[in-house]
Design an enzyme around this catalytic site. Structure first.
Site, PDB file in Angstrom:
ATOM      1  N   GLY A 120      -1.754 -33.689  -3.711  1.00 35.81           N
ATOM      2  CA  GLY A 120      -1.643 -33.876  -2.268  1.00 35.81           C
ATOM      3  C   GLY A 120      -1.021 -32.720  -1.529  1.00 35.81           C
ATOM      4  O   GLY A 120      -0.815 -32.790  -0.328  1.00 35.81           O
ATOM      5  N   MET A 122      -2.137 -29.530  -1.305  1.00 27.86           N
ATOM      6  CA  MET A 122      -3.021 -28.535  -0.681  1.00 27.86           C
ATOM      7  C   MET A 122      -4.256 -29.214  -0.089  1.00 27.86           C
ATOM      8  O   MET A 122      -4.419 -30.421  -0.184  1.00 27.86           O
ATOM      9  CB  MET A 122      -3.358 -27.455  -1.684  1.00 27.86           C
ATOM     10  CG  MET A 122      -2.146 -26.527  -1.906  1.00 27.86           C
ATOM     11  SD  MET A 122      -2.495 -25.258  -3.104  1.00 27.86           S
ATOM     12  CE  MET A 122      -2.782 -26.213  -4.553  1.00 27.86           C
ATOM     13  N   HIS A 476      -0.081 -42.399  -3.640  1.00 32.46           N
ATOM     14  CA  HIS A 476       0.804 -41.233  -3.638  1.00 32.46           C
ATOM     15  C   HIS A 476       2.195 -41.585  -4.149  1.00 32.46           C
ATOM     16  O   HIS A 476       2.747 -40.923  -5.023  1.00 32.46           O
ATOM     17  CB  HIS A 476       0.902 -40.661  -2.213  1.00 32.46           C
ATOM     18  CG  HIS A 476       1.777 -39.453  -2.123  1.00 32.46           C
ATOM     19  ND1 HIS A 476       3.108 -39.534  -1.786  1.00 32.46           N
ATOM     20  CD2 HIS A 476       1.501 -38.152  -2.362  1.00 32.46           C
ATOM     21  CE1 HIS A 476       3.625 -38.322  -1.798  1.00 32.46           C
ATOM     22  NE2 HIS A 476       2.664 -37.453  -2.147  1.00 32.46           N
TER      23      HIS A 476
END
Lengths: 901, 901
Positions: A120, A122, A476
């Site tokens: 997460g 880039m 995430h």
């Protein structure tokens, strides 16, 4: 993660340099070993393609180009455009479609891919290669207008955000989302999926207009311009604030750079015979050997990870798309066998056809890592040695800490997914900045979020645990928390979070900012208040791994323990003796401090002896307890070390209380405290210097040790005290105190049959002691490097004060890391090496250990092994870490010396 | 004086061991080289006898016997009695008289004699061998009844005191003196010499009765018993409290032991053709080549030294006893030629016949030592090298310190003998204990006594100077003070001392305890108040010696100087550059401290830069002044070293004043002071750590240095700055700061023709810097060992706090000496050696020096020479000491390494 500052294998940008590598086309040019050049994703796509797996064709632009890009004011070398063009033609050939050709269009994704995964951090652009003309061609080809406009809408939205930089300002909602909401409102629908092809087509136009309005530039209609825009955005994101912060936290060098992967799009959202998902070959939380993951029917991959729709377990795919599932299971087996490690994969099923988009070694909890490693040995996939090397010793920490001790009356207020195991208690906070700020003050906090995003990384690091209301096991929050070894409960749908008021409600309870909550990441439970914890229990795989480590290592592992309880914990963790028992901690407990202060206040030796007489029975009991706990194992006892002023109060109120308690004028206490004051207590009247000036203190301690040993012997407990003199800097200090110890031993055993078995040795913590080790070894039976103090004196760093510049030193790269955490091998290590070698010149069988906090640091343990120490000693919870690190040291053939040169 | 713990060449007490050596008999068995065995006195008596000089016959009992005595519970070995008896027979044969034989009695003296002179510290018995029967025989033989009873009276008194221990208790007057006073009172006379033979005979009986009464034992009548009693008393006195204290002060090992000399008595008190005296072959105060000394007609030797009668200059003897004088002058010439050094002699003339009782190398003032050494080279008695080796460098100190700057209005209150040169100012104290106590508090005191005695040694050491009312140039006070290099005015007869009231009066002035006085030991003047001093002027012999030293030495000698004045002083003393210019001292002066505090209070870099901007012109002026003073010589400038909290006030009152001055709330100042507080400032945020965190501070300093250099160049003064970075522990600290320095230099010379010549180097004062010297030398053009801090960190001793245990460590022999005074060669020295060798591996021409206080310590200078340093740097006043020590180091062939192993 490696810490070296290795540079990429950079070459000058001559035209002949190959920057582009194909995969999934007629000839795949890379493989898994080319991770440094192609990044993890690119290398693995190439590897999968080589294995014959269904990988959408594409190409990788190397990390070298990224380096070139940053070294040359963000410009590309000559010849790159030609290489990219040529590669695109090859992809077109394989996929049977043409990039930018309206009649048979090829769409591509553009993704980052560094050497190590930075989830997460880039940028990614999907569905690239569309404009109004091409979408029409796509509709003609696919006969699915709504899908095509959905893809187009997504592309414009993502490109507008990622490449063009149209982002919400301040507290504004995302402008694209605003337009979508407005459209839904206008149509009177609730879900995105209820919008029609026409609605979406309008949205595309509205998006482009918004871009033109806000940014003053038109959306690029040329597919090639789109491609180069996306490539540039990926390279730029390498040095985005988030990515830099992540690399700092994870010690990833900034000069590694990222690769860019350009790959044909496949779609999981073309209809109900499509799906997209992520899966692990084994359970990344427990290590169980069972396919584990999630998928969504008719969705794009980002939908799964973002946690917006709650996905289904991957095993359910057998019902939805049985043939593709069967193929996927076979692919999983092949990949695991190929990589000899648990795989984390992304896949898409487009019109029942399986496409593999990514595979990599999966992140896992420590418990899973241990189980997987041990299981794979049993499955003969790897050797015991490989299993041992595969576990990062420092991460074992996660397994060793307490879990909740449930009484059954906990007030459970929510249940979510057990996303990352552990037990965490802290005060609720509702944003990452606050989590960092509170943690910096020493507060324990739980970060509570709807869902987390890469911006929250710092706060997640700072928190004891993470609790989210949305998102699945691969969200995430879950992925990052497992990587950090941080406790996480995810997707706890009952939570009603109100960011505005800084509170959440769940099951009718209101939890405000600052309220205590406890979360159990192994069970997915959220509780009110602070739930008590208990010691961790170890899996049988953990025991097996530790047994292999013990069979392998050469270093002994002891513990630093001052109480029978600590000694027992450490013994349970496998400690083979006590390497450091600090006697001064015993001085503070209960009414002992009164006797200690009486001793300090005494004007003469007689007075001191009277007070010490009261202390002795208590010290004797302490030692007896420790001997009992360590039955038969050696116990290294360090005589009193800190300066006496540590035992007297410095605040006027406390001094008055002490005066009342001891029935002396407060003035007397003030004078004594003043007399004891030191400018640099670290370098003051402490350690054996106290033993020389006040011999009666050490005499009392030695008597207590020997009396405890004699009493233990009567109870048939073998006690092996090793008496350690702290802060020795001259050979005479040690010689004089050793003579005293022998005299006390002789006096105590005179006329009895008791025989005392003991050793006398010294800490090596003053640089001079290391320098004259050969002299000192003439008197010492053992050395124990006290690397905490040795580091302080060798660097001239006061640990209490270094906070003013040390973080800056590490940030600026003046020091590779905090030398109090990992032994400075060049400087302090040189003294350790010199002290060991020279000490053994004088005494061949000199026993040498280390008892600073470095004893539990894997890099330092490696160094201790190389230098030839006999043992390391560390805190009880780090004993297993040291055992494993010692085993890895024994397995390591290459000598690894870190240098700051 | 040697500091090693060498043991005497002790052997077991086999019967065959020779313990007794003859001198002045038919065959003299010893010589001057046998000083360790026979003691200084015994060896020199033997040497004189061998030279054919008139030495009363006698024998020496060796120092080995003393060792045996203490190792065997104060007993003598078998066979000793026989050896002593045999020796006594030989003495009798030579002298033609018999010990213990009433008809022709031989009387002897029994004296101590250690390897090195310990004046007045041990016991002596004279006139031994008398009882009632023998005195009668002596009278018959000498026909001088009064003389004989006087001798007998003296013997009984001395023996009663020294051997039998009859001494006054508390404040009582000596019991023997009481009896003498009573006798004089009864006879109505004032002087001892007015007592008749009969009176003296009565006194002998009364003395014996007093001994019997007080001690309960009779006076021993048997001469042989007397002899063994005296021998035992001498051995016992080796371990008397006074002697032990003296040895501690002078660093004489306790196990050396004393010899005992038994020698025939000769008498200077048999009549007016008799005399006794002490003399030096040259003036021990100035070095002038002229017989110097004193004698008394008709007296015993003790009378001269005790200072009770005021003696005549020895040259007057030419009138009183011309023949004996002529012989004495010849003996003096012979002895000086033989020993090649100035001699200190005792002689007696008995009935016109000269007897030499002692010769030894005479103690002298430093001025005399220099003159004598240089003169003797010119006289071709010794070589330049011998002259250089003969001066103890540390003692040069005496010559280098200021003398009084007379204005002519000093209030002179007395004139005495210029017994030991120098200028001393202090508060008057009247006893030795008080002198020690006041000095311990940091007070400067002058010890004022009627006369001094060995009990006063400690107080003399502690005092700035010594003033006595009685006694001559060879009195106890004078001899000891010269040995100590301590200023002394002796025999100032005008002083009326009242111990009871703690005051003295002189010329109508009353000086009470605590009043300031000044004494000039070179002129013998006593003055009221504190007289100002001025720099010393050097003799031409001193200049010659220094020139020879400069021709000989290999080490360069620089100075530590922070001001143009210090720089000039040091240059006059021969400094070849500045090795350490501490810039922080410049921060405290005048209104600079205001700017410094403004800088510290500033919240940001801009604020700091503003304040630094005010400081820069002042720093530039400082540097210009120093460059001017050192014109053309290198100047090593150390950038800011101390932690910033040293520049802010810590007391509330001062903080309030600062707040007013700076017009900020006091709370702001308190907060800043609190923020700057450090637990261990020694190991805190200082040195280059400041330069890294606040680069603007060092930048300002570097700009000031270069601007000063450019301005100097315009004034045709060549400036060679060597910029030194303090407290470097990692190579990056130095590299980063060096880059800044080069950048500043480039900026300043950009576009101008000015070219800066400078070096960048570092202090090596953190142990780690010495350990990684090879890395650091890659960046450094020079190293300067800061051995003050290096000693602190290598030992883990805070210099500010070590007072709590360091004196105890030295007293107990745990350390051979204070490592802050003389470099610890085993530990700290090992780092210096290692740092130098490894540094030169990386940079062959690395310039290496030392700038700690050790740079002026002769032993440490020797070490620096051996290790191969390029220079030492020390305080201005120690520059000549370092020059001489460096010459001696170059001359020394043997490697001398001290060890505490």
């Amino acid at each position: 993660m490696a810490k070296s500052g290795t540079k990429p294998v950079g070459k000058s940008a001559a035209k002949s340099v190959k920057y582009v590598y194909m995969f999934g086309t007629r000839k795949t040019e890379g493989n898994a070993a080319m991770r440094n050049l192609l990044g993890g994703k690119g290398a693995n796509l190439a590897e999968m393609a080589s294995l014959g797996l269904p990988v959408p064709a594409g190409f990788t632009i190397t990390t070298e180009l990224c380096t070139h890009y940053y070294e040359n004011k963000k410009s590309y070398p000559a010849g790159l455009a030609e290489q990219v063009d040529k590669a695109m033609r090859e992809v077109e050939r394989t996929m049977g479609a043409k990039f930018g050709n309206p009649s048979n269009p090829l769409l591509v994704s553009v993704r980052s891919g560094a050497r190590v995964s930075m989830p997460g951090m880039m940028e990614t652009v999907l569905n690239l290669g569309l404009n109004d003309e091409i979408v029409a061609g796509l509709i003609a080809k696919s006969s699915n207008e709504r899908f095509c406009y959905d893809v187009y809408r997504r592309f414009v939205q993502m490109y507008g955000d990622v490449v063009m930089g149209l982002r919400p300002e301040g507290k504004e909602i995302d402008p694209f989302e605003q337009l979508i909401e407005a459209k839904k409102h206008a149509r009177g629908v609730e879900l995105d999926s209820e919008l029609t092809a026409g609605d979406l087509k309008e949205l595309v136009a509205e998006f482009k207009a918004e871009i033109q309005k806000r940014l003053g530039v038109p959306f690029p209609e040329c597919p090639n311009e789109q491609l180069w825009g996306a490539i540039g955005a990926v390279f730029s994101s390498w040095n985005g604030a988030r990515a830099i912060r992540y690399r700092e936290l994870e010690s990833i060098p900034h000069d590694w750079g990222t690769a860019v992967n350009v790959q044909s799009m496949v779609y999981g959202n073309m209809g109900d015979d499509c799906a997209t998902g992520v899966a692990f070959t084994r359970n990344p939380s427990t290590g169980e050997r069972k396919l584990y993951g999630e998928y969504l029917i008719n969705a794009q991959g980002e939908d799964v990870v973002a946690g917006i729709r709650t996905p289904q377990p991957v095993t359910d795919l057998v019902q939805s798309l049985p043939a593709a599932y069967k193929e996927f299971v076979a692919v999983c087996a092949l990949l695991e066998k190929h990589y000899k490690d648990m795989q984390d994969m992304e896949f898409t099923i487009q019109n029942k056809r399986l496409w593999m988009l990514q595979t990599r070694n999966g992140k896992r909890t420590m418990a899973a890592a241990v189980k997987i490693a041990v299981d794979m040995v049993k499955e003969k996939l790897i050797t015991k040695q490989e299993a041992l090397k595969r576990i990062k010793p420092g991460d074992l920490d996660q397994l060793l800490h307490p879990t909740f001790k449930y009484a059954g009356d906990e007030q459970v207020i929510g249940k979510g997914l057990p996303a990352s195991p552990g037990a965490a208690t802290g005060r609720a906070v509702f944003n990452a900045e606050e989590a960092e700020a509170e943690a910096a003050k020493g507060e324990r906090v739980i970060l509570v979020r709807q869902e987390t995003s890469p911006e929250d990384i710092g706060g997640m690091h700072a928190a004891q645990g993470i609790l989210t209301a949305r998102g699945g096991m691969t969200s995430h929050a879950a992925v990052v928390a497992r990587g950090m070894g941080k406790c996480c409960v995810a997707g706890c749908g009952e939570l009603q979070i109100d960011y505005h008021q800084d509170l959440f409600t769940a099951q009718g309870q209101v939890v405000r900012r600052g309220d205590w909550i406890s979360i159990d990441g192994s069970r997915g439970v959220v509780m009110l208040g602070q739930v008590p914890t208990e010691e961790a229990r170890f899996s049988k795989e953990f025991a097996t791994l530790m047994q292999w480590a013990d069979e392998t290592r050469k270093l002994n592992v002891r513990t630093n323990a001052d109480t029978p309880h600590d000694a027992e914990v450490a013994r349970a963790f496998g400690a083979e003796g006590i390497g450091l028992c600090r006697t001064e901690h015993m001085f503070f407990e209960g009414d002992r401090i009164v006797a200690v202060r009486e001793m300090i206040l005494a004007d003469d030796e007689a007075g001191r002896r009277r007070a010490l007489g009261k202390l002795k029975p208590m010290q004797r009991d302490d030692f007896e307890g420790i001997f009992r706990a360590m039955k038969g194992l050696p116990v290294t006892i360090r005589l009193l070390d800190p300066p006496l002023h540590e035992f007297v109060p410095h605040e006027p109120a406390q001094q008055e209380e002490m005066a009342r308690e001891m029935n002396v004028p407060v003035e007397q206490i003030r004078q004594k405290v003043d007399a004891l004051h030191e400018f640099n207590p670290m370098l003051g009247h402490r350690g054996c210097r106290l033993g020389i000036t006040f011999p009666e203190i050490y005499e009392m301690q030695v008597e207590a040790i020997f009396e405890a040993a004699i009493k233990s012997a009567k109870a048939r407990i073998k006690a092996i005290p090793e008496i350690m003199i702290p802060l020795v800097g001259t050979v005479r200090e040690l010689a004089d105190l050793k003579a005293m110890i022998h005299r006390v031993a002789a006096d105590l055993t005179k006329g009895s049959r008791a025989k005392l078995e003991y050793k006398v040795g010294t800490m090596i913590e003053v640089p001079r002691a290391a320098l004259i080790a050969e002299q000192i070894a003439g008197e010492a039976e053992f050395f124990s490097f006290g690397t905490n103090d040795l580091t302080q004196m060798t660097f001239g760093f006061s640990r209490d004060d270094a906070g003013k510049f040390l973080p800056d030193y590490v940030a600026k790269g003046i020091l590779p890391c905090d030398p109090f955490q990992s032994l400075d091998q060049d400087g302090v290590g040189q003294l350790v090496r010199m002290g060991t070698e020279n000490g053994r010149k004088a005494r061949k069988d000199l026993k040498v250990g280390i008892c600073g906090e470095h004893g539990g640091d894997p890099d330092s343990v490696m160094f201790c092994h190389q230098v030839g120490l006999n043992y390391v000693s560390c805190s009880p919870y780090r004993v297993p870490i040291a055992r494993l690190a010692a085993a890895q040291a024994a397995l390591s053939v290459s000598v690894k010396i870190r240098s700051d040169a």
